[in-house]
Write a protein that holds these residues in place. Structure first.
Motif, PDB file in Angstrom:
ATOM      1  N   ALA A   1       0.683  -1.269   0.062  1.00  0.00           N
ATOM      2  CA  ALA A   1       0.063  -0.031  -0.030  1.00  0.00           C
ATOM      3  C   ALA A   1       0.691   1.291  -0.088  1.00  0.00           C
ATOM      4  CB  ALA A   1      -1.105   0.054   1.154  1.00  0.00           C
ATOM      5  N   LEU A   2       1.934   1.325   0.677  1.00  0.00           N
ATOM      6  CA  LEU A   2       2.910   2.165   0.740  1.00  0.00           C
ATOM      7  C   LEU A   2       3.586   2.567  -0.549  1.00  0.00           C
ATOM      8  CD1 LEU A   2       3.922   1.744   4.485  1.00  0.00           C
ATOM      9  CD2 LEU A   2       2.687   3.689   3.616  1.00  0.00           C
ATOM     10  N   SER A   3       3.751   1.370  -1.162  1.00  0.00           N
ATOM     11  CA  SER A   3       5.064   1.626  -2.633  1.00  0.00           C
ATOM     12  C   SER A   3       4.155   1.719  -3.643  1.00  0.00           C
ATOM     13  CB  SER A   3       5.948   0.442  -2.476  1.00  0.00           C
ATOM     14  OG  SER A   3       4.993  -0.841  -2.532  1.00  0.00           O
ATOM     15  N   ALA A   4       2.845   1.395  -3.453  1.00  0.00           N
ATOM     16  CA  ALA A   4       2.172   1.358  -5.115  1.00  0.00           C
ATOM     17  C   ALA A   4       1.754   3.011  -5.109  1.00  0.00           C
ATOM     18  CB  ALA A   4       0.563   0.801  -4.773  1.00  0.00           C
ATOM     19  N   PRO A   5       1.842   3.321  -6.630  1.00  0.00           N
ATOM     20  CA  PRO A   5       1.572   4.845  -6.856  1.00  0.00           C
ATOM     21  C   PRO A   5       0.092   5.046  -6.614  1.00  0.00           C
ATOM     22  CG  PRO A   5       2.662   3.598  -8.709  1.00  0.00           C
ATOM     23  CD  PRO A   5       2.157   2.493  -7.601  1.00  0.00           C
ATOM     24  N   HIS A   6      -0.192   6.429  -6.214  1.00  0.00           N
ATOM     25  CA  HIS A   6      -1.437   6.719  -5.888  1.00  0.00           C
ATOM     26  C   HIS A   6      -1.591   8.072  -6.715  1.00  0.00           C
ATOM     27  CE1 HIS A   6      -1.917   5.188  -1.427  1.00  0.00           C
ATOM     28  NE2 HIS A   6      -1.965   4.384  -2.453  1.00  0.00           N
ATOM     29  N   LEU A   7      -2.154   7.925  -7.923  1.00  0.00           N
ATOM     30  CA  LEU A   7      -2.581   8.776  -8.893  1.00  0.00           C
ATOM     31  C   LEU A   7      -3.981   9.169  -9.443  1.00  0.00           C
ATOM     32  CD1 LEU A   7       0.363   7.735 -11.441  1.00  0.00           C
ATOM     33  CD2 LEU A   7       0.589   9.110  -9.638  1.00  0.00           C
ATOM     34  N   LEU A   8      -4.208  10.371  -9.305  1.00  0.00           N
ATOM     35  CA  LEU A   8      -5.546  10.599  -9.957  1.00  0.00           C
ATOM     36  C   LEU A   8      -5.769  10.986 -11.341  1.00  0.00           C
ATOM     37  CD1 LEU A   8      -6.714  12.296  -6.564  1.00  0.00           C
ATOM     38  CD2 LEU A   8      -7.799  10.215  -7.497  1.00  0.00           C
ATOM     39  N   PRO A   9      -6.572  10.993 -12.231  1.00  0.00           N
ATOM     40  CA  PRO A   9      -6.471  11.319 -13.425  1.00  0.00           C
ATOM     41  C   PRO A   9      -6.367  12.762 -13.779  1.00  0.00           C
ATOM     42  CG  PRO A   9      -8.381   9.810 -13.067  1.00  0.00           C
ATOM     43  CD  PRO A   9      -7.937   9.971 -11.873  1.00  0.00           C
ATOM     44  N   ASP A  10      -5.548  13.174 -14.610  1.00  0.00           N
ATOM     45  CA  ASP A  10      -5.595  14.734 -15.108  1.00  0.00           C
ATOM     46  C   ASP A  10      -4.582  15.424 -13.921  1.00  0.00           C
ATOM     47  OD1 ASP A  10      -7.204  14.265 -17.389  1.00  0.00           O
ATOM     48  OD2 ASP A  10      -9.096  14.531 -16.182  1.00  0.00           O
ATOM     49  N   LEU A  11      -4.033  14.636 -13.076  1.00  0.00           N
ATOM     50  CA  LEU A  11      -3.263  15.490 -12.195  1.00  0.00           C
ATOM     51  C   LEU A  11      -1.617  15.245 -12.488  1.00  0.00           C
ATOM     52  CD1 LEU A  11      -5.332  15.436  -9.019  1.00  0.00           C
ATOM     53  CD2 LEU A  11      -5.316  17.129 -10.639  1.00  0.00           C
ATOM     54  N   PRO A  12      -0.780  16.053 -12.032  1.00  0.00           N
ATOM     55  CA  PRO A  12       0.593  15.575 -12.365  1.00  0.00           C
ATOM     56  C   PRO A  12       1.164  14.548 -11.495  1.00  0.00           C
ATOM     57  CG  PRO A  12       0.165  17.620 -10.748  1.00  0.00           C
ATOM     58  CD  PRO A  12      -0.825  17.233 -11.312  1.00  0.00           C
ATOM     59  N   LYS A  13       2.042  13.723 -12.032  1.00  0.00           N
ATOM     60  CA  LYS A  13       2.584  12.509 -11.647  1.00  0.00           C
ATOM     61  C   LYS A  13       3.911  12.544 -10.982  1.00  0.00           C
ATOM     62  CE  LYS A  13       0.067   9.708 -15.053  1.00  0.00           C
ATOM     63  NZ  LYS A  13      -0.888  10.977 -15.471  1.00  0.00           N
ATOM     64  N   ASP A  14       4.420  13.829 -10.971  1.00  0.00           N
ATOM     65  CA  ASP A  14       5.851  13.952 -10.826  1.00  0.00           C
ATOM     66  C   ASP A  14       5.924  15.085  -9.621  1.00  0.00           C
ATOM     67  OD1 ASP A  14       5.130  16.202 -11.960  1.00  0.00           O
ATOM     68  OD2 ASP A  14       7.346  16.385 -13.167  1.00  0.00           O
ATOM     69  N   ARG A  15       5.052  15.758  -9.021  1.00  0.00           N
ATOM     70  CA  ARG A  15       5.032  16.522  -7.876  1.00  0.00           C
ATOM     71  C   ARG A  15       3.521  16.566  -7.735  1.00  0.00           C
ATOM     72  NH1 ARG A  15       1.977  20.607  -9.690  1.00  0.00           N
ATOM     73  NH2 ARG A  15       1.813  21.328 -11.800  1.00  0.00           N
ATOM     74  N   PRO A  16       3.255  17.331  -6.199  1.00  0.00           N
ATOM     75  CA  PRO A  16       1.887  17.486  -5.760  1.00  0.00           C
ATOM     76  C   PRO A  16       0.992  18.338  -6.810  1.00  0.00           C
ATOM     77  CG  PRO A  16       3.681  17.738  -3.937  1.00  0.00           C
ATOM     78  CD  PRO A  16       4.301  17.841  -5.402  1.00  0.00           C
ATOM     79  N   ALA A  17      -0.104  18.185  -6.726  1.00  0.00           N
ATOM     80  CA  ALA A  17      -1.096  18.938  -7.654  1.00  0.00           C
ATOM     81  C   ALA A  17      -1.339  20.092  -6.616  1.00  0.00           C
ATOM     82  CB  ALA A  17      -2.522  18.251  -7.602  1.00  0.00           C
ATOM     83  N   VAL A  18      -1.592  21.378  -7.054  1.00  0.00           N
ATOM     84  CA  VAL A  18      -1.734  22.557  -6.543  1.00  0.00           C
ATOM     85  C   VAL A  18      -3.513  22.571  -6.622  1.00  0.00           C
ATOM     86  CG1 VAL A  18      -1.642  25.359  -6.230  1.00  0.00           C
ATOM     87  CG2 VAL A  18       0.331  23.721  -6.626  1.00  0.00           C
ATOM     88  N   MET A  19      -4.162  22.818  -5.412  1.00  0.00           N
ATOM     89  CA  MET A  19      -5.588  23.177  -5.583  1.00  0.00           C
ATOM     90  C   MET A  19      -5.805  24.425  -5.110  1.00  0.00           C
ATOM     91  SD  MET A  19      -8.576  21.106  -3.265  1.00  0.00           S
ATOM     92  CE  MET A  19      -9.093  19.801  -4.221  1.00  0.00           C
ATOM     93  N   GLY A  20      -6.361  25.357  -6.195  1.00  0.00           N
ATOM     94  CA  GLY A  20      -6.527  26.577  -5.878  1.00  0.00           C
ATOM     95  C   GLY A  20      -7.899  26.874  -5.230  1.00  0.00           C
ATOM     96  N   VAL A  21      -8.038  27.687  -4.235  1.00  0.00           N
ATOM     97  CA  VAL A  21      -9.207  27.843  -3.703  1.00  0.00           C
ATOM     98  C   VAL A  21     -10.008  29.088  -4.186  1.00  0.00           C
ATOM     99  CG1 VAL A  21     -10.195  28.482  -1.213  1.00  0.00           C
ATOM    100  CG2 VAL A  21      -7.899  27.330  -1.418  1.00  0.00           C
ATOM    101  N   LEU A  22     -11.378  28.781  -4.237  1.00  0.00           N
ATOM    102  CA  LEU A  22     -12.230  29.923  -4.778  1.00  0.00           C
ATOM    103  C   LEU A  22     -13.471  29.879  -3.883  1.00  0.00           C
ATOM    104  CD1 LEU A  22     -13.145  32.004  -6.748  1.00  0.00           C
ATOM    105  CD2 LEU A  22     -13.801  30.470  -8.347  1.00  0.00           C
ATOM    106  N   ASN A  23     -13.396  30.870  -3.066  1.00  0.00           N
ATOM    107  CA  ASN A  23     -14.634  31.040  -2.165  1.00  0.00           C
ATOM    108  C   ASN A  23     -15.646  32.042  -2.688  1.00  0.00           C
ATOM    109  OD1 ASN A  23     -13.780  29.023  -0.252  1.00  0.00           O
ATOM    110  ND2 ASN A  23     -12.232  31.027   0.471  1.00  0.00           N
ATOM    111  N   ILE A  24     -16.937  31.262  -3.052  1.00  0.00           N
ATOM    112  CA  ILE A  24     -17.984  32.291  -3.609  1.00  0.00           C
ATOM    113  C   ILE A  24     -18.813  32.621  -2.337  1.00  0.00           C
ATOM    114  CG2 ILE A  24     -19.653  32.809  -5.482  1.00  0.00           C
ATOM    115  CD1 ILE A  24     -18.311  30.531  -6.893  1.00  0.00           C
ATOM    116  N   THR A  25     -18.307  33.310  -1.478  1.00  0.00           N
ATOM    117  CA  THR A  25     -19.080  33.442  -0.080  1.00  0.00           C
ATOM    118  C   THR A  25     -18.840  34.906   0.320  1.00  0.00           C
ATOM    119  OG1 THR A  25     -17.191  32.709   1.178  1.00  0.00           O
ATOM    120  CG2 THR A  25     -18.573  31.102   0.338  1.00  0.00           C
ATOM    121  N   PRO A  26     -19.677  35.541   1.102  1.00  0.00           N
ATOM    122  CA  PRO A  26     -19.548  36.704   1.574  1.00  0.00           C
ATOM    123  C   PRO A  26     -18.862  36.777   2.850  1.00  0.00           C
ATOM    124  CG  PRO A  26     -21.607  36.020   2.423  1.00  0.00           C
ATOM    125  CD  PRO A  26     -21.228  34.874   1.405  1.00  0.00           C
TER     126      PRO A  26
END
Length: 333
Positions: free
Chosen positions: A56-81
């Motif tokens: 479990a620790l050595s198997a790749p954990h990849l999600l589609p359409d995300l970078p495979k060689d670095r962490p993905a950056v998730m940009g925050v967009l708050n549509i709130t007051p």
């Protein structure tokens, strides 16, 4: 008592022969810390772990359409007051759309769009209002040709359904599907990845004297239970992401303990999301009052997440994080 194992992650380019690669990437470990309630243990060789855990620790954990060689950056967009950092700035649809496009241009790998603040003390937003804030913006982004993966940050199944119909392709539930029983069915039916986050209490009350017996193990056990519940509901394990929920029903000491122990969560067998951007504890430690001035501290904590193999970093300051990650990657690969 149940033993858990925290891999001691290393980034050195000189890798011992008995090292285990973390998820097939450049990080590795050759020792683990056994963790048990009420006891302490010496470090042990990684190769002494059960084979299922090593796999479990050595198997790749990849999600589609995300970078495979670095962490993905998730940009925050708050549509709130009323969000703690940028509340009210992007409540107008045209401002939200412009902000999302700007984050994509600066290198955000995911856009995380939310219509309900989950800051400490925040009140519940009616379902219809949350849909009205988020779904039209997602539709407009897709109509404008924005192809970046979009995550809907919501606790409500109806909001998630509307967002998915509008073009979102990921779910981010700060209640780990405990607020709305229908969320599990929505995630299972859609096949979209879902992030399950730990929070102690509701946003309105979660910072009222939070308490844990052992914050690292308590959060781990909760997330293990929620991952099992998600799988039982028909959500595939490779579609589940976990988030320890820094700042959600935690003191500063709790937050720091979770950050130091992040690598433990790899043993859940799911990608890890870390959301620390601009949070109050960063301001407390650095002496920076305004949330929007905490980019430097946010990047510092995010880099600790990178060092421990976190796969997704949730951030407001996209350009600062991408620069820092590029330099970290150049040094360590």
């Amino acid at each position: 008592m149940t033993l858990r194992f925290r891999p001691i992650i290393q980034a050195d380019l000189k890798i011992p022969a008995d090292a285990v690669p973390l998820h097939g990437g450049p990080l590795w470990f050759d020792r683990v810390e056994p963790l048990e309630r009420g006891a302490t243990h010496a470090l042990m060789p990684a190769r002494d772990l059960p084979s299922t855990l090593l796999d479990a620790l050595s198997a790749p954990h990849l999600l589609p359409d995300l970078p495979k060689d670095r962490p993905a950056v998730m940009g925050v967009l708050n549509i709130t007051p009323d969000s703690f950092s940028d509340g009210g700035k992007f409540i107008a649809p045209q401002d939200a759309i412009a902000r999302a496009q700007a984050m994509g241009a600066k290198g955000a790998d995911i856009l995380d769009i939310g219509g309900e603040s989950t800051r400490p003390g925040a009140a519940l937003v009616p379902e219809a209002e949350e849909v009205a804030r988020t779904a039209p913006v997602i539709s407009a982004l897709r109509a404008a040709g924005v192809s970046v993966p979009i995550s809907i940050d919501t606790r409500k199944a109806a909001v998630a359904e509307a967002a998915l119909s509008a073009g979102a392709n990921m779910l981010n539930d700060v209640s780990a599907m405990t607020f709305d029983d229908a969320m599990a069915a929505t995630a299972a039916r859609s096949g979209a990845p879902i992030c399950l986050m730990h929070a102690q209490g509701d946003p309105a009350t979660m910072q009222n004297d939070p308490h844990y017996d052992n914050v690292l193990l308590d959060v781990y056990d909760y997330l293990a239970e929620r991952v099992a519940a998600a799988q039982a509901a028909g959500i595939a394990k490779d579609r589940i992401i976990v988030d320890p929920g820094v700042g959600f029903g935690k003191t500063q000491a709790h937050n720091l303990t979770l950050i130091r122990g992040l690598s433990l969560f790899h043993t859940l067998g799911c990608p890890i999301l870390l959301g620390v951007s601009r949070k109050r504890f960063i301001g407390n430690i650095s002496g920076v009052e305004r949330a929007e001035d905490r980019a430097f501290g946010s990047v510092s904590v995010a880099l600790e997440g990178v060092r421990q193999g976190v796969q997704i970093i949730r951030a407001h300051d996209i350009e600062a994080h991408r620069q820092a990650f590029a330099l970290w990657q150049a040094i360590h690969t």
